[in-house]
Design a protein around this motif. Structure first.
Motif, mmCIF file in Angstrom:
data_model
loop_
_atom_site.group_PDB
_atom_site.id
_atom_site.type_symbol
_atom_site.label_atom_id
_atom_site.label_comp_id
_atom_site.label_asym_id
_atom_site.label_seq_id
_atom_site.Cartn_x
_atom_site.Cartn_y
_atom_site.Cartn_z
ATOM 1 N N LYS A 99 -14.391 -80.569 38.311
ATOM 2 C CA LYS A 99 -13.754 -79.435 37.634
ATOM 3 C C LYS A 99 -12.282 -79.741 37.476
ATOM 4 C CE LYS A 99 -13.208 -76.793 41.930
ATOM 5 N NZ LYS A 99 -13.425 -75.484 42.595
ATOM 6 N N LEU A 100 -11.723 -79.258 36.387
ATOM 7 C CA LEU A 100 -10.328 -79.522 36.052
ATOM 8 C C LEU A 100 -9.613 -78.181 35.890
ATOM 9 C CD1 LEU A 100 -8.489 -82.008 35.387
ATOM 10 C CD2 LEU A 100 -8.902 -81.495 32.979
ATOM 11 N N PRO A 101 -8.484 -77.992 36.569
ATOM 12 C CA PRO A 101 -7.784 -76.712 36.416
ATOM 13 C C PRO A 101 -7.234 -76.531 35.013
ATOM 14 C CG PRO A 101 -6.421 -78.269 37.624
ATOM 15 C CD PRO A 101 -7.769 -78.916 37.461
ATOM 16 N N VAL A 102 -7.334 -75.320 34.505
ATOM 17 C CA VAL A 102 -6.721 -75.009 33.215
ATOM 18 C C VAL A 102 -5.208 -74.886 33.375
ATOM 19 C CG1 VAL A 102 -6.601 -73.314 31.342
ATOM 20 C CG2 VAL A 102 -8.798 -73.873 32.400
ATOM 21 N N HIS A 103 -4.807 -74.330 34.525
ATOM 22 C CA HIS A 103 -3.390 -74.109 34.805
ATOM 23 C C HIS A 103 -3.081 -74.696 36.172
ATOM 24 C CE1 HIS A 103 0.088 -70.961 35.398
ATOM 25 N NE2 HIS A 103 0.519 -72.212 35.415
ATOM 26 N N ILE A 104 -2.108 -75.604 36.227
ATOM 27 C CA ILE A 104 -1.675 -76.210 37.489
ATOM 28 C C ILE A 104 -0.205 -75.904 37.704
ATOM 29 C CG2 ILE A 104 -1.129 -78.429 36.382
ATOM 30 C CD1 ILE A 104 -1.963 -79.820 38.960
ATOM 31 N N GLY A 105 0.151 -75.590 38.938
ATOM 32 C CA GLY A 105 1.542 -75.335 39.282
ATOM 33 C C GLY A 105 2.115 -76.483 40.091
ATOM 34 N N LEU A 106 3.339 -76.855 39.802
ATOM 35 C CA LEU A 106 4.063 -77.883 40.558
ATOM 36 C C LEU A 106 5.189 -77.187 41.300
ATOM 37 C CD1 LEU A 106 4.288 -80.630 37.776
ATOM 38 C CD2 LEU A 106 2.494 -80.327 39.490
ATOM 39 N N LEU A 107 5.009 -76.991 42.598
ATOM 40 C CA LEU A 107 5.952 -76.235 43.418
ATOM 41 C C LEU A 107 6.791 -77.229 44.220
ATOM 42 C CD1 LEU A 107 5.002 -73.129 45.595
ATOM 43 C CD2 LEU A 107 6.793 -74.716 46.226
ATOM 44 N N VAL A 108 8.074 -77.289 43.925
ATOM 45 C CA VAL A 108 8.968 -78.242 44.577
ATOM 46 C C VAL A 108 9.727 -77.518 45.688
ATOM 47 C CG1 VAL A 108 10.882 -79.848 44.279
ATOM 48 C CG2 VAL A 108 9.183 -79.570 42.463
ATOM 49 N N ALA A 109 9.429 -77.880 46.943
ATOM 50 C CA ALA A 109 10.087 -77.281 48.101
ATOM 51 C C ALA A 109 11.047 -78.286 48.734
ATOM 52 C CB ALA A 109 9.039 -76.823 49.115
ATOM 53 N N GLU A 110 11.815 -78.961 47.901
ATOM 54 C CA GLU A 110 12.788 -79.946 48.361
ATOM 55 C C GLU A 110 14.145 -79.625 47.761
ATOM 56 O OE1 GLU A 110 10.846 -84.124 48.744
ATOM 57 O OE2 GLU A 110 9.813 -83.120 47.096
ATOM 58 N N GLU A 111 15.185 -80.098 48.414
ATOM 59 C CA GLU A 111 16.541 -79.718 48.028
ATOM 60 C C GLU A 111 16.957 -80.325 46.690
ATOM 61 O OE1 GLU A 111 18.486 -77.521 49.406
ATOM 62 O OE2 GLU A 111 17.018 -77.069 50.981
ATOM 63 N N GLU A 112 16.745 -81.621 46.513
ATOM 64 C CA GLU A 112 17.224 -82.305 45.309
ATOM 65 C C GLU A 112 16.040 -82.662 44.413
ATOM 66 O OE1 GLU A 112 19.575 -85.632 46.343
ATOM 67 O OE2 GLU A 112 21.038 -84.475 47.506
ATOM 68 N N PRO A 113 15.898 -81.976 43.295
ATOM 69 C CA PRO A 113 14.764 -82.257 42.416
ATOM 70 C C PRO A 113 14.961 -83.541 41.620
ATOM 71 C CG PRO A 113 16.153 -80.572 41.438
ATOM 72 C CD PRO A 113 16.743 -80.875 42.788
ATOM 73 N N LEU A 155 -4.763 -74.193 40.641
ATOM 74 C CA LEU A 155 -4.290 -75.178 41.604
ATOM 75 C C LEU A 155 -2.768 -75.209 41.586
ATOM 76 C CD1 LEU A 155 -4.627 -77.669 43.511
ATOM 77 C CD2 LEU A 155 -4.785 -79.085 41.446
ATOM 78 N N VAL A 156 -2.183 -75.247 42.791
ATOM 79 C CA VAL A 156 -0.743 -75.445 42.945
ATOM 80 C C VAL A 156 -0.542 -76.627 43.882
ATOM 81 C CG1 VAL A 156 1.412 -74.529 43.892
ATOM 82 C CG2 VAL A 156 -0.050 -73.066 42.498
ATOM 83 N N VAL A 157 0.225 -77.599 43.411
ATOM 84 C CA VAL A 157 0.571 -78.758 44.236
ATOM 85 C C VAL A 157 1.967 -78.522 44.787
ATOM 86 C CG1 VAL A 157 0.754 -81.256 44.349
ATOM 87 C CG2 VAL A 157 -0.795 -80.208 42.691
ATOM 88 N N LYS A 158 2.060 -78.430 46.114
ATOM 89 C CA LYS A 158 3.347 -78.154 46.766
ATOM 90 C C LYS A 158 3.917 -79.466 47.295
ATOM 91 C CE LYS A 158 3.561 -76.530 50.894
ATOM 92 N NZ LYS A 158 4.430 -77.571 51.506
ATOM 93 N N PHE A 159 5.169 -79.719 46.977
ATOM 94 C CA PHE A 159 5.849 -80.937 47.403
ATOM 95 C C PHE A 159 6.936 -80.575 48.404
ATOM 96 C CE2 PHE A 159 4.409 -81.517 43.039
ATOM 97 C CZ PHE A 159 3.673 -82.682 43.136
ATOM 98 N N GLY A 160 6.840 -81.152 49.587
ATOM 99 C CA GLY A 160 7.866 -80.903 50.591
ATOM 100 C C GLY A 160 7.280 -80.445 51.906
ATOM 101 N N PRO A 161 8.118 -80.389 52.954
ATOM 102 C CA PRO A 161 7.630 -80.060 54.302
ATOM 103 C C PRO A 161 7.511 -78.574 54.590
ATOM 104 C CG PRO A 161 9.960 -80.612 54.385
ATOM 105 C CD PRO A 161 9.538 -80.777 52.941
#
Length: 291
Positions: free
Chosen positions: A93-107, A238-244
Motif C-alpha cells: 500500500k502506498l500513502p496518498v498523503h505523506i508528512g515529513l516532520l523535521v524535529a531538528e534545529e537546522e533544516p 504516514l508521517v516520517v519524523k526526523f530527529g530525536p
C-alpha cells in the motif's frame, strides 16, 4: 665425407624450413592485402550512398528537440524513474498523503527536496513538509527552488514540474508557485495545527452570532468540514519524523487520528533506500482502526 654429407643435409633442412616460413608469411600478407583492397573497394562503392542519406539524417536531428540531449544523463534519469515507479507499484500500500516532520534545529533544504521528489516519483500525491519553528514556511521560496532543481536533476524533467502550494499565513487562500502535474507539496507550520482549529471554532461562533447557523449546527462533523475546506488535502496516512524528539510537535493534530508515525534519526544525508524502507514498513502495518 660422412661428416660433410651430414652438414649438407642439415643445411638443406634449414633452407626448407625457411622456405615454408616465407611462403606462410607471403600468404598471410597477400590475404590481408586482398582484404584491405576489398574493404576499400566496398567503401568506395558505399560512400556515395552514405553521403546521399546524410542530409536527411541531419535534418531529422535538427527537427528533433531532444536529439542534442546527453544520452548518458537521459538514460540514467529514465532508468531511475522506471525503478522508482516499479518500487511504488511493488508496495502493498502506498500513502496518498505523506508528512515529513523535521524535529531538528537546522533544516537541510536539499535533503528535504530530495525526499519530496522521491515521494512524487514513487506515486505519492501529497507531500507535507513541517517543522515546529516554521523555518520552511519562512523560506518557502528557497525550498521551492530546491525542489524544482532536484526534480530536474533526479527525474530529468523540465516541463512537467510539480504543483507546489504554500498555505498562506492566516488565510485560506493558496499561493501557486508552479502549476502543472498532479503531485502537490504543502509547507506547514504550527499555525496550521492548533491555530487552525481555533480559527474554525471562531468561525462557527461568528456564524451563530450572525444567525447564519444555530447552536445546534455546531458539531464535530461541522468543525471537521471547516478544517478540511481550509486545508483541502486528505489526512496523512504516514508521517516520517526526523530527529530525536518523541513528539508530533503540533503537526496537524486534527488530521492525524489514524496516521502512522515512523521515525528516522535525521533528515540529513537521508537516502532513497531509507525512504523505501519506511514505505515498506508502512505497507506491512495493519491498521485496525479501533477494532
Amino acid at each position: 665425407m660422412v661428416l660433410l654429407y651430414c652438414l649438407l643435409w642439415r643445411l638443406l633442412l634449414v633452407l626448407v624450413h625457411i622456405n615454408k616460413a616465407l611462403v606462410s608469411w607471403l600468404r598471410v600478407r597477400l590475404r590481408n592485402w586482398k582484404g584491405r583492397l576489398w574493404e576499400r573497394a566496398m567503401a568506395a562503392l558505399l560512400l556515395p550512398v552514405a553521403l546521399a542519406g546524410f542530409p536527411d539524417h541531419q535534418k531529422e536531428l535538427n527537427q528533433d528537440p531532444h536529439a542534442n540531449t546527453n544520452p548518458v544523463t537521459g538514460n540514467r534519469s529514465a532508468g531511475r524513474r522506471s525503478r522508482w515507479l516499479t518500487d511504488g507499484r511493488s508496495l502493498e500500500k502506498l500513502p496518498v498523503h505523506i508528512g515529513l516532520l523535521v524535529a531538528e534545529e537546522e533544516p537541510s533544504y536539499t535533503d528535504i527536496a530530495n525526499l519530496a521528489v522521491w515521494c512524487m516519483a514513487v506515486g505519492i500525491s501529497y507531500v507535507s513538509v513541517y517543522d515546529s519553528h516554521g523555518m520552511f514556511r519562512k523560506n518557502n521560496s528557497r525550498l521551492l527552488e530546491e525542489i524544482v532543481r532536484q526534480q530536474q536533476d533526479l527525474l530529468g524533467v523540465d516541463g512537467s514540474k510539480c504543483n507546489v502550494e504554500f498555505l498562506s499565513k492566516g488565510s485560506d487562500k493558496h499561493q501557486h508557485h508552479v502549476v502543472s502535474c498532479r503531485p502537490t507539496v504543502k509547507v506547514l507550520s504550527p499555525e496550521d495545527g492548533k491555530q487552525s482549529i481555533v480559527q474554525a471554532a471562531q468561525q462557527l461562533c461568528r456564524s451563530v452570532e450572525n444567525k447564519e447557523r444555530s447552536s445546534k449546527d455546531i458539531s464535530v462533523s461541522m468543525l471537521d468540514l471547516l478544517l478540511r475546506e481550509s486545508k483541502n488535502v486528505p489526512d496523512p496516512e504516514l508521517v516520517v519524523k526526523f530527529g530525536p524528539v518523541d513528539s508530533t510537535l503540533g503537526f496537524l493534530p486534527w488530521h492525524i487520528r489514524l496516521t502512522e508515525f515512523i521515525s528516522l534519526p535525521s533528515h540529513r544525508n537521508v537516502s532513497y533506500e531509507d525512504l523505501l524502507g519506511v514505505l515498506q514498513r508502512f505497507g506491512a502495518c495493519q491498521q485496525r482502526l479501533g477494532q
